[in-house]
Every structure is written in C-alpha cells, then in structure tokens.
Design a protein around this motif. Structure first.
Motif, PDB file in Angstrom:
ATOM      1  N   ALA A 347       0.850  -1.185   0.000  1.00 52.00           N
ATOM      2  CA  ALA A 347       0.000   0.000   0.000  1.00 52.00           C
ATOM      3  C   ALA A 347       0.885   1.234   0.000  1.00 52.00           C
ATOM      4  N   ASP A 348       0.262   2.385  -0.178  1.00 55.97           N
ATOM      5  CA  ASP A 348       0.965   3.653  -0.060  1.00 55.97           C
ATOM      6  C   ASP A 348       1.220   3.902   1.432  1.00 55.97           C
ATOM      7  N   PRO A 349       2.462   4.045   1.869  1.00 55.59           N
ATOM      8  CA  PRO A 349       2.750   4.139   3.315  1.00 55.59           C
ATOM      9  C   PRO A 349       2.027   5.301   3.996  1.00 55.59           C
ATOM     10  N   ILE A 350       2.074   6.495   3.397  1.00 53.42           N
ATOM     11  CA  ILE A 350       1.476   7.667   4.036  1.00 53.42           C
ATOM     12  C   ILE A 350      -0.033   7.502   4.149  1.00 53.42           C
ATOM     13  N   LEU A 351      -0.659   7.060   3.057  1.00 57.58           N
ATOM     14  CA  LEU A 351      -2.113   6.904   3.077  1.00 57.58           C
ATOM     15  C   LEU A 351      -2.535   5.745   3.975  1.00 57.58           C
ATOM     16  N   PHE A 352      -1.741   4.671   4.024  1.00 53.85           N
ATOM     17  CA  PHE A 352      -2.060   3.554   4.915  1.00 53.85           C
ATOM     18  C   PHE A 352      -2.069   4.027   6.365  1.00 53.85           C
ATOM     19  N   ARG A 353      -1.063   4.791   6.751  1.00 54.21           N
ATOM     20  CA  ARG A 353      -0.989   5.267   8.134  1.00 54.21           C
ATOM     21  C   ARG A 353      -2.096   6.276   8.430  1.00 54.21           C
ATOM     22  N   ARG A 354      -2.456   7.075   7.419  1.00 51.95           N
ATOM     23  CA  ARG A 354      -3.529   8.043   7.650  1.00 51.95           C
ATOM     24  C   ARG A 354      -4.866   7.338   7.837  1.00 51.95           C
ATOM     25  N   ALA A 355      -5.135   6.338   7.000  1.00 52.18           N
ATOM     26  CA  ALA A 355      -6.408   5.613   7.124  1.00 52.18           C
ATOM     27  C   ALA A 355      -6.476   4.868   8.450  1.00 52.18           C
ATOM     28  N   LEU A 356      -5.391   4.148   8.790  1.00 57.20           N
ATOM     29  CA  LEU A 356      -5.381   3.399  10.043  1.00 57.20           C
ATOM     30  C   LEU A 356      -5.433   4.336  11.234  1.00 57.20           C
ATOM     31  N   GLY A 357      -4.729   5.475  11.135  1.00 57.01           N
ATOM     32  CA  GLY A 357      -4.748   6.454  12.227  1.00 57.01           C
ATOM     33  C   GLY A 357      -6.137   7.044  12.433  1.00 57.01           C
ATOM     34  N   ASN A 358      -6.853   7.308  11.336  1.00 56.34           N
ATOM     35  CA  ASN A 358      -8.212   7.836  11.485  1.00 56.34           C
ATOM     36  C   ASN A 358      -9.129   6.831  12.169  1.00 56.34           C
ATOM     37  N   LEU A 359      -8.978   5.548  11.836  1.00 53.36           N
ATOM     38  CA  LEU A 359      -9.804   4.528  12.472  1.00 53.36           C
ATOM     39  C   LEU A 359      -9.487   4.419  13.964  1.00 53.36           C
ATOM     40  N   VAL A 360      -8.204   4.441  14.303  1.00 49.26           N
ATOM     41  CA  VAL A 360      -7.826   4.335  15.717  1.00 49.26           C
ATOM     42  C   VAL A 360      -8.292   5.580  16.485  1.00 49.26           C
ATOM     43  N   ALA A 361      -8.142   6.756  15.868  1.00 43.80           N
ATOM     44  CA  ALA A 361      -8.603   7.983  16.531  1.00 43.80           C
ATOM     45  C   ALA A 361     -10.105   7.927  16.758  1.00 43.80           C
ATOM     46  N   ASN A 362     -10.844   7.430  15.771  1.00 44.71           N
ATOM     47  CA  ASN A 362     -12.288   7.302  15.917  1.00 44.71           C
ATOM     48  C   ASN A 362     -12.633   6.301  17.017  1.00 44.71           C
ATOM     49  N   ALA A 363     -11.883   5.163  17.061  1.00 45.48           N
ATOM     50  CA  ALA A 363     -12.154   4.152  18.084  1.00 45.48           C
ATOM     51  C   ALA A 363     -11.865   4.689  19.482  1.00 45.48           C
ATOM     52  N   VAL A 364     -10.751   5.413  19.649  1.00 47.56           N
ATOM     53  CA  VAL A 364     -10.397   5.963  20.964  1.00 47.56           C
ATOM     54  C   VAL A 364     -11.424   7.002  21.405  1.00 47.56           C
ATOM     55  N   ARG A 365     -11.937   7.776  20.448  1.00 48.10           N
ATOM     56  CA  ARG A 365     -12.872   8.846  20.798  1.00 48.10           C
ATOM     57  C   ARG A 365     -14.216   8.286  21.245  1.00 48.10           C
ATOM     58  N   TYR A 366     -14.698   7.207  20.589  1.00 46.84           N
ATOM     59  CA  TYR A 366     -16.054   6.730  20.845  1.00 46.84           C
ATOM     60  C   TYR A 366     -16.111   5.438  21.658  1.00 46.84           C
ATOM     61  N   ALA A 367     -14.967   4.835  21.956  1.00 46.09           N
ATOM     62  CA  ALA A 367     -14.984   3.602  22.750  1.00 46.09           C
ATOM     63  C   ALA A 367     -15.342   3.909  24.204  1.00 46.09           C
ATOM     64  N   ASP A 368     -15.844   2.880  24.890  1.00 46.98           N
ATOM     65  CA  ASP A 368     -16.133   3.045  26.318  1.00 46.98           C
ATOM     66  C   ASP A 368     -14.834   3.243  27.082  1.00 46.98           C
ATOM     67  N   ALA A 369     -14.904   4.020  28.154  1.00 46.34           N
ATOM     68  CA  ALA A 369     -13.730   4.206  29.004  1.00 46.34           C
ATOM     69  C   ALA A 369     -13.315   2.870  29.617  1.00 46.34           C
TER      70      ALA A 369
END
Length: 475
Positions: A347-369
C-alpha cells in the motif's frame, strides 16, 4: 452545423437499397430479354437461309431469281432486312439492301454444314442498331448472305430501359415516403422518452422514465437512464447535504473568531488578554485549515488525482507505530491499545498510516472508558483485511450505513467538544477507493442487559500478483 434527421437518413437509406435491388433485378431482366431477342432473331435468320437453300436446290432457278427479285423481298422479316445472292467473285444476282449497308467479309458455311447459332455474327451498322449476319453456300454454287437489322428489338429494349428507370424511381420515392412515415411512427417511443427526460429538472429528480409502455428494444436504455437518474439524485442529495454541513462547520469557527475579536475590541485590554484572544483565534484558524485540507484531499481523491507510491509494509511495525502514537490520548480515558498481526501488505505508506490512524482515533474517541481497542489483520481469499475493534455504544444498521458519509457523526455529544470534523471516515473510504479496496463497518449486537457492543472497522487491501506472505488470524 445542423444535424440531419435520423428518420430521414434511415428512410433514404432504405429507399436507396430498394432502388439498388430493383435496378439489379431490372438489369438482369433486361440482359435476359436482350439475349432472348438475339437468340430468337438468330433462329429466324438461320431458318430463312435454310429455306433459301431448299428452294434453290428443289424449285428455283437462276433465271427465276433474276426475273422475280421482289419474291425475296416479301420473304424478309422487315423492310430493312438484307438479302444478297451472288456467285463468288461476281456481282450480286439479287441484292435486297434498302439501307445500303456494306456487306461484311464473312466465310460462308459449306453446303453440307448445318447452320447453328455459332454461324451468326453480330456487327454494328450505320443505322445505330446491330445487324445479325449469316452467310452460306447453296446447291447452285450461290452464296446467300442474309442480315437482320434489329430495329424492332432495339426499340423494344429502349422502351424496357425507360420502364426500368421509371420503376427504380417509383420504388425509391415510394419507399422513401412510406419508410419515413413508418420510421416516424416506430420512433414515437423515443420522442416520448425525450419529452419525459426534458421534464426532469434538479427539483424533480425523483421522476423516472415510464417503462411499462416502452418497446422491448428500448427497455434496456430506459432502465439504464433511470439508473443514471438514481445515481444523479443520490449525488445531488449528498452534494446538497455536504454544502449545508460545510457551511455549518465553517460557520462555527468563524463565529468564534468574530466573537473573540469583537469582545477584545469593545474595550482596552492588557497584552496578556490580547495574547489569549490571539491564541484562541489561532486554534480556530488551525481547525479551519485542517477542515480545508481534508476537503481538498477528498476532492482530489474523488477525481483520482492522487498518485500512489506502493511499498511493502510490515504490519506489526505499522501497528506498533500507530499504537504508540495514540497511547497518550488513549490513557487519558483508560483505554488500552493492543496490536496483533503478522505479515505484510502492499500500500501507499502515508495513506495507509492516515487511514489506520483515522480509524484508531475514531475508536479511541467513541470507545467506552477503560476498554480495549484492538488492531489486527486477517488474510482473505482476495484481499488482506485490517481490523480495528472497539467496545462502545450500539450502532443500528441505518446509522452504520452512514458512518462514512461526510460530516456525519453517530454520537454528536462526544464529538461536539472535540476537534473532530466528521471527515475522518470519509477520508478512510476515499483512501481505500484509491487502492482499489473497500472500507466497511459492522456492529455486533449487545448482550442482554448491556448497552455496549463490539464495533469493527475493516480495511480490505487487494492482494498483489503472486500472493502475499501469511498474515496472522484476527482474535
């Protein structure tokens, strides 16, 4: 340049084809008729010469021939036919030649040779019509030369040619007119479709072409047009919603900037207070800058203007890097990041990290404490699946379908106080579209008596040619 009518062009083409067919048939019949007339005239000419041979052998004498030449004139086929009796090397004894045609140099058929069609010769004349000639020897050593001037046949063929031309012209005109009328009637459904399509405006994109009375040949076109209208209506609705959401997102920071500046200018302030206003303004401007950058990225991705630089990425290394980056943010809410994967992905390294980072940021924001966010990978038959799992509020199917829409937030209360723009998951989907893959989300039903559920986001990267190394299974 004005376009010509398809109905008129088709009608003229059919008329032209009909004229060609009639012309070919007429030419064939004309040639057949001409050959038949020539054959009949040859048979008559041969029969006439054979009769002269018989008369000279049985009853006629040379003196009778000299005394009664009009007898032979009466035996001719028409007043222009030619008949000559002569001794070889002497002047003609009988010379019936009304038009004064020059006798051709023909070799006479011997006495005991039967005359056939091969004995007849066709030559042109000064009258403008062909003459059929035959020459034969008789029992009295006379040479008889007979010629048939094809005046009647030529006249008949001329009339037949005129009739053929009239038939071709009549066929062309009649088929052109009838074909035009038939085509206009046959193309009436197209005009109906055009009228229906002309009535569809941006304000009536819910209207569709009628397929019930459409001919079978046009149903596929009608169905394709209706499908296109469905896509246009969906895109138009998304664009309208995007414009409204964009205006709302930009209005908030601009309103904050205006409010801070107006409050700061209403009365003199200390330098420290002005610094505070400037710092707050910088934060809002940074938020606007991130929003503009994300919108620009989505616009380029939608128009396939982003060139990808593919590389082989080790999934354990990439997962550990992302987990380490978000570790501090996750610890604030008591969330633990777990990375479990093996193998590689192209994959494209920069875009792979951006996509995965967005998913992790979304998970951290909306996951239960005090929950766990898991990063894992799984090898599929046609793709490498990268999963991000978290435990959070249950998301029904209707909202789950909209998670990747621009500016959509499943839980607005959790994102209102954050810097989330609602474009993170839209960017993830755009990145996967550039890779030829897909981004999906699923939510497993919560257990009875619980409000939390397991939410999984999956990035499917297509396999490279020749296969990929093994990837560890997801837990």
């Amino acid at each position: 340049m004005r376009s010509r009518s398809l109905t008129l062009r088709t009608a003229l083409l059919f008329a032209l084809l009909a004229a060609v067919v009639v012309s070919v048939a007429g030419v064939y019949l004309y040639m057949s008729m001409q050959a038949n007339m020539v054959a009949r005239s040859d048979v008559g000419l041969i029969g006439r010469v054979d009769r002269y041979r018989s008369l000279l052998q049985e009853t006629l004498r040379l003196d009778d021939m000299r005394a009664r030449p009009q007898l032979f004139e009466n035996m001719l086929g028409n007043e222009q036919d030619i008949l000559v009796f002569r001794l070889p090397g002497h002047a003609p004894l009988v010379n019936v030649n009304p038009s004064g045609q020059a006798l051709p140099d023909l070799t006479p058929a011997p006495l005991h040779q039967d005359l056939t069609a091969a004995s007849v010769h066709g030559l042109d004349s000064t009258l403008g019509v062909p003459i059929r000639w035959v020459s034969a020897m008789t029992a009295t050593a006379l040479e008889v030369v007979a010629g048939h001037v094809m005046l009647g046949e030529t006249r008949m063929l001329r009339q037949y040619r005129a009739q053929i031309a009239l038939a071709v012209l009549a066929a062309f005109l009649s088929i052109a007119v009838l074909g035009y009328a038939a085509l206009r009637r046959g193309l009436r459904p197209l005009r109906t479709m055009a009228a229906q399509a002309a009535g569809i405006t941006p304000g009536s994109l819910d209207r569709r072409l009628n397929t019930h009375d459409t001919p079978h040949e046009l149903r596929e076109v009608t169905a394709s047009f209706n499908d296109m209208l469905d896509r246009l209506a969906d895109g138009y609705e998304r664009l309208a919603q995007f414009s409204a959401d964009l205006a709302h997102e930009i209005r908030t920071p601009i309103g904050a900037l205006l409010g801070n500046c107006q409050v700061a200018l209403c009365q003199p302030r200390s330098p420290e207070e002005y610094e505070g206003v400037l710092a707050s303004s910088v934060e809002e401007l940074e938020r606007i800058a991130r929003l503009v950058e994300n919108i620009l990225f989505l616009a380029r991705a939608d128009n396939a203007q982003s060139a990808l630089s593919y590389a082989w990425l080790d999934l354990p290394v990439e997962f550990d890097r992302i987990a380490e980056y978000f570790e501090g943010v996750a610890e604030e809410r008591g969330i633990r990041l777990v990375a479990r994967a093996q193998g590689r992905v192209e994959a494209d390294p920069i875009l792979f990290r951006r996509a995965l980072g967005n998913l992790v940021a979304n998970a951290v924001r909306y996951a239960d404490a005090d929950s766990v966010v898991t990063l894992s990978a799984q090898e599929g038959p046609d793709a490498i699946m990268v999963h991000v799992d978290n435990v959070g509020p249950f998301i029904d199917q209707e909202r789950l379908h909209k998670l990747f829409d621009r500016f959509y937030r499943a839980d607005f209360s959790r994102s209102a106080d954050s810097d989330a723009s609602g474009l993170g998951l839209s960017i993830v989907r755009a990145i996967m579209a550039l890779h030829g893959g897909s981004a999906t989300a699923e939510c497993l039903a919560a257990a009875p008596g619980e409000t939390s559920a397991r939410v999984r986001f999956t990035l499917a990267y297509p396999r490279a040619r020749g296969g990929l190394p093994g990837v560890g299974p997801a837990p």
